[in-house]
Write an enzyme that holds these catalytic residues in place. Structure first.
Site, short mmCIF file in Angstrom:
data_model
loop_
_atom_site.label_atom_id
_atom_site.label_comp_id
_atom_site.label_asym_id
_atom_site.label_seq_id
_atom_site.Cartn_x
_atom_site.Cartn_y
_atom_site.Cartn_z
N ILE A 106 -12.87 0.11 -10.15
CA ILE A 106 -13.81 -0.22 -9.14
C ILE A 106 -14.62 1.13 -8.81
O ILE A 106 -14.07 1.71 -7.63
CB ILE A 106 -13.07 -1.14 -8.20
N GLU A 107 -15.29 1.34 -9.42
CA GLU A 107 -16.15 2.53 -8.98
C GLU A 107 -17.62 2.12 -8.60
O GLU A 107 -17.65 1.01 -8.23
CB GLU A 107 -16.42 3.79 -10.02
N GLU A 162 0.91 -1.39 0.09
CA GLU A 162 0.05 -0.20 0.10
C GLU A 162 0.96 1.27 -0.11
O GLU A 162 1.79 1.25 0.93
CB GLU A 162 -1.04 -0.09 1.32
N THR A 165 -9.99 5.85 -2.62
CA THR A 165 -11.34 5.91 -2.95
C THR A 165 -12.00 5.54 -1.88
O THR A 165 -13.15 5.96 -1.52
CB THR A 165 -11.35 5.10 -4.24
N CYS A 178 -16.65 19.41 16.50
CA CYS A 178 -15.52 20.48 16.49
C CYS A 178 -14.36 19.81 15.75
O CYS A 178 -13.24 20.45 15.84
CB CYS A 178 -15.23 20.58 17.96
N HIS A 232 -25.62 -0.49 -2.05
CA HIS A 232 -26.74 -0.32 -3.19
C HIS A 232 -27.19 -1.62 -3.36
O HIS A 232 -26.81 -2.63 -3.25
CB HIS A 232 -26.00 -0.31 -4.67
N CYS A 286 -9.89 17.31 20.87
CA CYS A 286 -9.10 16.00 21.11
C CYS A 286 -7.84 15.87 20.49
O CYS A 286 -7.00 14.93 20.77
CB CYS A 286 -10.30 14.93 21.10
N ARG A 305 -13.36 8.71 -8.02
CA ARG A 305 -13.88 7.45 -8.53
C ARG A 305 -12.92 6.98 -9.51
O ARG A 305 -12.56 7.83 -10.21
CB ARG A 305 -15.51 7.48 -9.00
N ALA A 334 -20.85 5.72 0.89
CA ALA A 334 -20.88 4.67 2.07
C ALA A 334 -22.26 4.12 2.15
O ALA A 334 -22.96 3.67 3.03
CB ALA A 334 -20.86 5.47 3.59
#
Lengths: 420, 481
Positions: free
Chosen positions: B336-337, B31, B40, B437, B49, B442, B311, B46
């Protein structure tokens, strides 16, 4: 479940002053719940001076100002819990909190004072386009990194927004050796105090560009530069006015928002303008026995007024605990019109209020040589000339109880700006 | 010699890695980012489908349907939040209702279950009170859902890792050479030899493919910009709301997220630069105006962040999966879209099956497909929570106020297999800094925890790896820390 007379949420300037005044009004069973690991709240990271001019007639740093109140709390042996997060408040004043030692625990309070302060508006809330690299900080986060953690978050800085923390940080970063290139403010006036513009920008030769905003942030990993453009009267960027600045850091000082998530869960009614609670002259919210003060009620510029307001909330909470809710049958609304954006409080009961009521407010734009006027129904009872009023500086009027009581058939109190 | 090298640790690569770990294979994932899920996979709708809108007969259709079927089981096994909330495609009064019917017919042809065109306005508004007053009918797809793409990818990677798959980060593949029946994969860190290669390189899958095949691919980065609204707006709609594509384009979806926010987006603009994940003034304006076509009264002022994703659109408009004719042992998972996230479990299943068959791999009897996610104390009762805090007081300290994330969760995120190395890594695992925020309060505390549990100096703590360091050194001292 344990009972407690008074639970104060937040151990910053508001919570501390409220605790002291409630104690002095006779309440002994008080618990302050503070999420940080020490009392004092945001003042602990405000190491610049200028605090306490009204309250103590001397110039203190933030930690020194906080210390004055912390001592009073300690002298009175008022109980407090640190590193304790309040998770929930119910409408019947059951407070759920959590820390490492006690775990998650619940308290049934006779009265609650909300003193949670505020938070900074983040970049995302402004829809500033561009990349999302490291090096974009809210001014308060940068302040914490430098003043509390001791780290340097940037070397070449552009600041968006001229709120007070941004102005203070322009000076602070400069003193730490960074180069602050420009402060851009989208409004045609600054959001901060005049004295901060003079002492933090002018004295260091840092340009303030009014009616300008960020239209691009460059840099995939760390900020590499930004583009600033002038905006028109609708606050839309004007094509052709773009200027590029190279920088590794962007600080945002674009507004503070009262932190009222807990208040909302308790069912406290909020004012959409301030995003703080709607309160009466006793600083009591829409829920009996729940009071609010400090920046969680409305954002202040000066901590002195926070302390004053919080002391009033503490006193009234004490009164509530000893005497119970006093049925208000003669409350009248306080209306904010003609340049006055809001008032705190929004109702006053002449029969129940203190000998005088301080009404705090902000104006919606810059006014020169104008008057603050107060009307009881249609009768003008105050008309005070101010050379200059700006949204960045909180204003106030003081209404004597006897004047309010003397007015027959009082239906509404109106605060307005009248231009000369 | 590896059996398989997977290039890319997005949801596709991680799904393939996990499926491959069912076999006795020596597998390595390379990676270029510092973590899984940094391309992507981290910036999309998210959405799981239902599968009605892909053209019948395509890989997109087949894998969408299969991925949707698999998602419940996969997310159960991997302890990833997923909810089948259902989706609507709304037809507005000036739209052509035949287009909605065509979508329904296509869905039926694709074998999608439960589809229904609802024309009863009262019923529609009962199901979704904030639908725009212009809505006259809608295609309802009950099998559509919402998921956390970060947690799905992370969970697949963790599970693959605990089943023996190796991961190497910050290694970008610069060349691939065919050798005698194998491949040599070169990165900035060295050369790896492998019997097979899987190309799951997202927007760069064309470049990887073109290193070994004469039959060239061409992938265009198609930018989608989004706005994310605070939890206070999360209940504004209960389903994912799409609008029928019309002359103004595909339209902006409005959807709750699995974590209770409201998501608006995406735009669709082809860009030349495959690193251009910047938002634009025009894009954000489009999101903030077009979102109102299907849904009314969206409290857009509750926005807490905006972002853009790219995408991987291939010219042929379909997924490209499998071996090119001229590169045996090289397996593409390219183009892979959308619906790539939905299809990921199915792509993993399909490719792992093909690779295992080619390598005549044996089943890995020790494979354990179950993974326990990071404990979320919010899901515990008061008693359970107190028990947890007694055992580990770190669960009694809230670090992220906005999302109520405890120190215990953040330590878990940092110290678990393939743990978080950066602020964004922590954010994607436990949501610290994801709230209203945006890390203002944090982030210094999360930095402290990263410093402590990764045992690195503060100047090495980054937002997202590489040169994204957050502080330059001590204030009022020399630059060295």
């Amino acid at each position: 479940m344990k009972n407690c007379d008074l639970v104060i949420i937040g151990g910053g300037p508001a919570g501390l002053a409220a605790a002291v005044s409630a104690y002095d009004a006779g309440i002994r069973d008080i618990l302050i719940l503070e999420r940080d690991n020490c009392l004092g709240g945001i003042l602990n990271q405000c190491i610049h001076n200028g605090f306490g001019l009204h309250t103590f007639k001397e110039e203190l740093t933030g930690p020194e100002y906080a210390d004055r109140f912390i001592r009073q709390v300690l002298e009175r042996k008022i109980e407090y819990r640190l590193s304790t997060m309040v998770m929930d408040i119910t409408p019947d004043k059951v407070v759920t909190a959590m820390n490492r030692e006690d775990g998650m625990f619940q308290l049934r309070a006779k009265a609650v004072i909300l003193a949670m302060g505020c938070r900074e508006r983040p970049r995302g809330a402004l829809n500033i386009p561009g990349f999302r690299p490291a090096g974009i900080f809210s001014a308060g986060t940068a302040q914490r990194l430098i003043n509390i953690e001791g780290y340097m978050p940037g070397r070449e800085v552009v600041i968006l927004g001229s709120g007070d923390i941004g102005l203070i940080m322009a000076r602070r970063m400069t003193l730490e050796g960074a180069k602050v290139k420009v402060v851009a403010e989208i409004m045609p006036y600054s959001g901060g105090l005049k004295r901060n513009i003079v002492q933090c920008l002018d004295d260091f030769g840092i340009p303030l560009k009014l009616s300008h905003t960020l239209v691009d942030i460059r840099g995939k990993e760390r900020v590499e530069g930004v583009t600033i453009a002038q905006v028109d009267e609708h606050m839309k960027p004007i094509p052709g006015t773009e200027e590029d600045y190279s920088c590794d850091t962007v600080l945002l000082s674009v507004g503070l928002l009262p932190e009222n998530e807990l208040s909302k869960s308790a069912g406290v009614a909020l004012n959409p303008v301030t995003r703080g609670a709607l309160v009466n002259d006793r600083l009591e919210t829409s829920i009996d026995g729940v009071f609010a003060c400090g920046n969680v009620l409305h954002v202040h510029d000066l901590v002195d007024y926070v302390s004053e307001e919080a002391a009033s909330a503490g006193r009234h909470a004490a009164e509530y605990i000893t005497r119970g809710e006093q049925k208000s049958e003669t409350a009248v609304p306080v209306k904010a019109v003609d340049g006055v954006r809001y008032t705190v409080p929004t109702t006053i009961d002449p029969a129940l209020c203190d000998d005088s009521v301080t009404v705090r407010f902000r104006v919606g734009k810059v006014f020169k040589d104008s008057y603050i006027s107060v009307y009881l129904n249609d009768e003008r009872i105050q008309h005070r000339r101010k050379q200059i009023m700006a949204p960045g500086e909180m204003e106030q009027v003081i209404l004597p109880k006897k004047t309010l009581l003397a007015k027959d058939g009082l239906k509404e109190i109106t605060v307005r700006i009248e231009e000369a | 010699m590896y059996d398989v090298i997977i290039i890319g640790a997005g949801v596709t690569g991680c799904s393939i890695a996990r499926e491959l770990s069912r076999y006795k294979l020596k597998t390595l994932v390379l990676e270029k980012g510092e973590d899984v899920c940094t391309g992507t996979s981290k910036a999309n709708s998210a959405i799981v489908h239902a599968g009605y809108d892909a053209v019948p007969g395509t890989l997109k259709t087949k894998l969408n349907r299969r991925g949707n079927e698999m998602m419940g089981g996969v997310t159960d096994d991997l302890d990833v939040p997923f909810s089948r909330i259902g989706s609507f495609v709304v037809c507005l009064k000036n739209d052509d209702p035949k287009k909605l019917q065509a979508l329904y017919d296509r869905g039926v042809a694709n074998g999608i279950k439960g589809l229904e065109i609802i024309t009863d306005i009262n019923r529609l508004h009962e199901m979704e009170p904030n639908l725009s007053d212009d809505v006259v009918s809608a295609l309802y797809a009950p099998t559509a859902g919402i998921i956390c793409p970060f947690l799905l990818t992370i969970a697949m990677a963790e599970n693959a890792y605990t089943n023996g798959v190796e991961f190497r980060f910050d290694e970008e593949v610069s060349s691939i050479a065919k050798e005698n029946g194998s491949y040599a994969v070169t990165t900035g860190a060295g050369v790896y030899h492998t019997r097979t290669v899987v190309n799951a390189a997202g927007v760069y899958a064309d470049a990887i493919h073109n290193m070994v095949s004469a039959k060239k691919l061409h992938i265009t980065a198609r930018k989608g910009e989004y706005c994310l609204l605070d939890h206070t707006a999360g209940g504004h709609v209960k389903h994912t709301i799409f609008v029928l594509p019309n002359e103004f384009g595909k339209g902006i979806l409005v959807s709750p997220t699995i974590h209770g926010n409201l998501l608006l987006g995406p735009t669709a603009v082809d860009v030349d630069d495959k690193e251009a994940t910047n938002t634009t003034g025009a894009g954000l304006t489009e999101v903030n105006t077009k979102c109102f076509r299907g849904v009314k009264n969206i409290p857009t002022r509750e926005v807490i962040t905006s972002f853009a994703g790219l995408r991987a659109h291939e010219d042929g408009d379909d997924f490209i999966i499998g071996e090119p004719e001229d590169a045996a042992g090289f397996f593409d998972a390219a183009g892979i879209e959308s619906p790539g996230l939905t299809s990921a479990p199915a792509i993993g299943e399909m490719l792992a099956g093909e690779i295992a068959a080619k390598l005549r791999a044996e089943k890995n009897e020790n494979f354990n497909g179950k993974r326990r996610g990071i404990l979320d104390p919010k899901k515990l009762t008061l008693e359970e929570r107190n028990e947890l805090i007694r055992k580990n007081p770190a669960y009694g300290t809230i670090i992220c106020r906005c999302e109520s994330v405890t120190e215990g969760e953040i330590i878990d995120a940092i110290t678990r297999p393939l743990g978080a190395k950066s602020l964004d890594g922590v954010k994607r695992r436990v949501r610290a800094g994801m709230g209203r925020c945006q890390g203002g309060f944090c982030s210094p505390r999360v930095m402290d925890l990263l410093k402590k549990y990764r045992n690195v100096p503060m100047t090495d703590i980054t937002k997202s790896g590489g040169k994204s360091q957050i502080v330059f050194g001590y204030s009022k001292k020399s630059e060295e820390v």
